[in-house]
Enzyme design. Structure first.
Site, PDB file in Angstrom:
ATOM      1  N   THR A 298       0.795  -1.229   0.000  1.00  0.00           N
ATOM      2  CA  THR A 298       0.000   0.000   0.000  1.00  0.00           C
ATOM      3  C   THR A 298       0.830   1.282   0.000  1.00  0.00           C
ATOM      4  OG1 THR A 298      -1.855  -1.102   1.031  1.00  0.00           O
ATOM      5  CG2 THR A 298      -1.712   1.282   1.348  1.00  0.00           C
TER       6      THR A 298
HETATM    7  P1  AMP Z   1      -1.586  -3.083   3.476  1.00  0.00           P
HETATM    8  O1  AMP Z   1      -0.996  -3.591   4.746  1.00  0.00           O
HETATM    9  O2  AMP Z   1      -0.542  -2.863   2.443  1.00  0.00           O
HETATM   10  O3  AMP Z   1      -2.695  -3.922   3.034  1.00  0.00           O
HETATM   11  O4  AMP Z   1      -2.170  -1.626   3.805  1.00  0.00           O
HETATM   12  C1  AMP Z   1      -3.546  -1.331   3.807  1.00  0.00           C
HETATM   13  C2  AMP Z   1      -3.933  -0.711   5.095  1.00  0.00           C
HETATM   14  O5  AMP Z   1      -3.310   0.566   5.225  1.00  0.00           O
HETATM   15  C3  AMP Z   1      -5.400  -0.441   5.235  1.00  0.00           C
HETATM   16  O6  AMP Z   1      -5.956  -1.383   6.108  1.00  0.00           O
HETATM   17  C4  AMP Z   1      -5.487   0.945   5.834  1.00  0.00           C
HETATM   18  O7  AMP Z   1      -6.249   0.945   7.013  1.00  0.00           O
HETATM   19  C5  AMP Z   1      -4.052   1.311   6.138  1.00  0.00           C
HETATM   20  N1  AMP Z   1      -3.788   2.713   5.926  1.00  0.00           N
HETATM   21  C6  AMP Z   1      -4.008   3.432   4.817  1.00  0.00           C
HETATM   22  N2  AMP Z   1      -3.650   4.713   4.966  1.00  0.00           N
HETATM   23  C7  AMP Z   1      -3.184   4.824   6.219  1.00  0.00           C
HETATM   24  C8  AMP Z   1      -2.666   5.892   6.986  1.00  0.00           C
HETATM   25  N3  AMP Z   1      -2.555   7.123   6.454  1.00  0.00           N
HETATM   26  N4  AMP Z   1      -2.265   5.630   8.243  1.00  0.00           N
HETATM   27  C9  AMP Z   1      -2.352   4.385   8.751  1.00  0.00           C
HETATM   28  N5  AMP Z   1      -2.847   3.333   8.087  1.00  0.00           N
HETATM   29  C10 AMP Z   1      -3.259   3.539   6.832  1.00  0.00           C
HETATM   30 ZN    ZN Z   2      -3.148  -1.387  -0.460  1.00  0.00          ZN
HETATM   31 ZN    ZN Z   3      -3.658  -4.751   1.882  1.00  0.00          ZN
END
Ligand code: AMP
Ligand code: ZN
Ligand code: ZN
Length: 411
Positions: free
Chosen positions: A77
């Site tokens: 992400t």
């Molecule tokens: P991933 O672990 O790569 O799947 O990341 C996705 C997660 O990133 C989602 O569950 C969001 O809740 C989290 N996320 C997105 N933007 C933010 C942010 N600005 N601060 C903290 N968490 C975030």
């Molecule tokens: Zn993502």
């Molecule tokens: Zn994810």
């Protein structure tokens, strides 16, 4: 002087002659339409073919879509959200993964949950996000959650921004954006960014082929329907440009497909920084490194400087010395991790090979800048930033994108 800088220069001269500042010009003038940028985290390209997304379908039909958009490596992400808004590969912008270490701060670990780190420009200053490009060139920006938007990157923040709040309902996010459009001309942002996490969250918990995931996809489409209705009610649907993207797709994972690394190597062979679809490792010594590097059952490891060229990854100091990538659907773990956070049932994950069809993201665009009905060939997500800059009539910062990737979409 190139054609575009020349046009910009002439516009300034004309505005000055007319006794107008550019800020005083009508906000919906032909030259600089408001731009809405939306990210649907974890929205796999194939989800669009499930018959669940009438709003996205209509926007694509009346505008532009790509058959798929290729994520950058690593397919997580933070790296990809920052590539989308900087046009730089993670190896260059420095968000080398969701979790990172940096020799300049040896006692710290960057992670999404480390709020003080997420808000520290130290981690983000390697790139110039589009909202900084905009603000520096006199265009107000508003963000409602985008990785990086909580830090004063290069000392600049969006005019409007907010700390990440997962609990803010999607409809409220849409209403907030519509509220920005109702601001007086001098305060109305030219760039507005919105972020939805639910498709990713449910994709992880229930997997990409679950009814729960389909429900989440429907919900996000309904939020976009609310946005479209709000724009129509204001007579703005054909006045604003909308770009909808995702950061990556999702693949099914299962406890039947675990790779327990410390069952395969001596217990003290490595320390790990990241673990999952990829593992970032610090080998104990050269012997341990030799054992790790190479092709193994269901995964492959490389020295960071020897990764396949197509991944365009491996030179940034924040990248651990050895990187392992699991085959799609497999999960790298350790005995300790399995005992602390055991995977007990199937779910979903990303972070796999960026070429994998299940990792592909979406690109949909709609508005006066776009030629209706165009379907673009798959392109790399670093090409989104130069497109955004062009839509806002901004001079882009140096980037890895190619304006030619999206040129056929533009009027
Ligand atoms: P991933 O672990 O790569 O799947 O990341 C996705 C997660 O990133 C989602 O569950 C969001 O809740 C989290 N996320 C997105 N933007 C933010 C942010 N600005 N601060 C903290 N968490 C975030
Ligand atoms: Zn993502
Ligand atoms: Zn994810």
């Amino acid at each position: 002087m190139g054609v575009r800088p020349l046009i910009r220069f002439l516009r300034v001269v004309l505005a000055a002659l007319a006794g107008l500042t550019l800020a005083g010009a009508p906000a919906l003038a032909q030259d600089r339409r408001p731009l809405i940028l939306i990210s649907i985290d974890g929205f796999r390209a194939e989800y669009l073919e499930r018959g669940l997304t009438p709003t996205l379908g209509a926007l694509a039909e009346g505008g532009v879509r790509a058959r798929a958009m290729r994520p950058s490596f690593p397919v997580n992400t933070y790296p990809n959200h920052y590539s989308l808004v900087t046009g730089l590969r993670p190896d260059r912008h420095g968000l080398t993964d969701n979790t990172m270490i940096d020799a300049a701060r040896p006692e710290l670990k960057f992670s999404m949950g480390a709020r003080d780190q997420v808000q520290d420009r130290f981690w983000w200053d390697g790139g110039e996000p589009i909202w900084v490009t905009a603000e520096r060139q006199g265009v107000k920006a508003a963000t409602l959650f985008w990785p990086g938007s909580e830090a004063p990157v290069h000392g600049v923040r969006p005019s409007i921004w907010q700390l990440y709040d997962e609990t803010l309902p999607a409809f409220d996010r849409v209403d907030r954006l519509l509220g920005w459009l109702d601001l007086p001309a001098g305060e109305r942002p030219g760039l507005m960014a919105l972020y939805f996490e639910t498709v990713d969250t449910i994709g992880h918990h229930e997997g990409p082929d679950s009814p729960e995931l389909n429900a989440a996809v429907r919900t996000v489409d309904l939020s976009l329907a609310r946005l479209v209705a709000g724009l129509k009610a204001r007579g703005l649907l054909d006045q604003v440009n909308i770009v909808i993207v995702s950061d990556h797709g999702m693949a099914p994972i299962s406890p039947d497909r675990l790779i327990v690394l410390d069952e395969q190597y001596p217990a003290d062979a490595f320390r790990w920084i990241t673990m999952g679809s990829m593992a970032g490792l610090i080998p104990a010594d050269a012997g341990a490194e030799r054992l790790l590097v190479g092709r193994h059952d269901h995964y492959e490891c490389w020295r960071k400087g020897e990764m396949p060229a197509r991944l365009k990854y491996g030179s940034h100091p924040r990248i651990p010395p050895v990187m392992c990538l699991a085959d799609t659907g497999w999960t790298l773990t350790t005995r300790e991790r399995q005992s602390q956070r055991p995977m007990t049932r199937p779910g979903g994950a990303h972070g796999y090979d960026p070429e994998d069809p299940m990792m592909q993201a979406i690109f949909i665009a709609h508005g006066p800048a776009f030629r209706p009905g165009v379907v673009l060939a798959p392109f790399d997500n670093v090409s989104v930033y130069p497109l955004l800059a062009r839509l806002l009539d901004l001079t882009p910062a140096p980037n890895d994108g190619d304006p030619a990737d999206t040129a056929a979409a533009l009027r």
